[in-house]
Design an enzyme around this catalytic site. Structure first.
Site, PDB file in Angstrom:
ATOM      1  N   ASP A 198      32.417  42.540  40.304  1.00 59.66           N
ATOM      2  CA  ASP A 198      33.127  44.172  40.820  1.00 59.66           C
ATOM      3  C   ASP A 198      33.938  44.122  41.699  1.00 59.66           C
ATOM      4  OD1 ASP A 198      31.915  44.930  38.139  1.00 59.66           O
ATOM      5  OD2 ASP A 198      29.884  45.472  39.148  1.00 59.66           O
ATOM      6  N   GLU A 229      40.552  36.757  30.675  1.00 53.99           N
ATOM      7  CA  GLU A 229      41.466  35.968  31.373  1.00 53.99           C
ATOM      8  C   GLU A 229      42.683  35.385  30.958  1.00 53.99           C
ATOM      9  OE1 GLU A 229      39.230  32.595  33.234  1.00 53.99           O
ATOM     10  OE2 GLU A 229      40.949  31.668  34.195  1.00 53.99           O
TER      11      GLU A 229
END
Ligand SMILES: C[S@@+](CC[C@H](N)C(=O)[O-])C[C@H]1O[C@@H](n2cnc3c(N)ncnc32)[C@H](O)[C@@H]1O
Length: 221
Positions: free
Chosen positions: A125, A200
């Protein structure tokens, strides 16, 4: 959790989940509760640990394709762990275990010193608001705990799509005496052991840069 996830937890957690003795919080680890990896996995093998494994895409893929290595996923998000178990079961990965706990406490109290061959932190995070950056995982304290858990010569691999966090990671590890960079230039090449996720792929399409870092734990004196 969804009904399917509740069911997965009930059916699969006895096989996959390491129960951690708690301190106070429900995801804490009580000091002095180190496990013995040889009895958890039933053998002695290299151990790869992923922190913040999310839905488990990276670790399930790795565990299924590397049966000679043991894997541990550390995650506080229970539904993600349920998803991970479902996928691990489908893939027939028997070398994977999960722990529902706060990662720094797992490194400090659940894993014995010098027990981990590789430690992965992929897309932690970012806590991108300035007032929240102190919540980030990769700090000086984290580097000490990672060094404690890793074997001599063990690898710490990190990846993030958040430039400011990538710079922080590099700064933290540069200052950590226990680690040396395992790359030349500014960033490590993409770790090819990390499965290419939709996240990604989408990031690459919109030009978001993902930065990898890799550090070797120095030999203990
Ligand atoms: C942004 S997600 C990335 C998940 C996964 N690595 C991926 O690439 O898809 C970060 C994950 O770290 C977990 N996490 C955050 N802090 C944690 C902590 N202290 N201990 C264990 N897991 C943590 C979160 O629950 C979340 O699933």
């Amino acid at each position: 959790m969804s009904e399917a996830q509740e069911r997965a937890w009930a059916e699969l957690s006895p096989r996959y989940v390491i129960e951690s003795p708690r301190a106070i919080a429900s995801t804490s680890v009580r000091p002095g509760s180190a496990v013995d990896p040889a009895s958890v996995w039933g053998r002695t093998a290299p151990l790869v640990v992923e922190i913040g494994s999310g839905q488990g895409h990276a670790i399930v893929h790795a565990a299924a394709s590397r049966p000679d290595t043991d894997f541990l996923a550390i995650e506080v998000f229970k539904a993600g762990l349920a998803r991970t178990m479902l996928d691990a079961d489908k893939a027939g990965a028997r070398n994977l275990r999960l722990v529902e706990a706060n990662a720094p406490e797992v490194l400090e109290h659940l894993l014995p010193e010098a027990s981990v061959t590789e430690l992965w932190v992929f897309f932690p995070d970012p806590w991108h608001k300035k007032k929240h950056t102190k919540r980030r995982l990769v700090t000086d304290g984290f580097a000490r705990l990672a060094a404690r858990a890793l074997v001599d010569g063990g690898m710490l691999r990190l990846a993030t799509d958040w430039e400011d966090y990538a710079l922080q990671m590099r700064e933290v590890l540069r200052a950590a005496d226990d680690f040396e960079a395992a790359f030349e230039g500014d960033w490590a090449p993409r770790f090819d052991g990390r499965v290419l996720t939709a996240f990604e792929r989408k990031g690459a399409r919109v030009g978001r840069e993902i930065r990898d870092l890799a550090y070797r734990r120095r030999r203990r004196p």
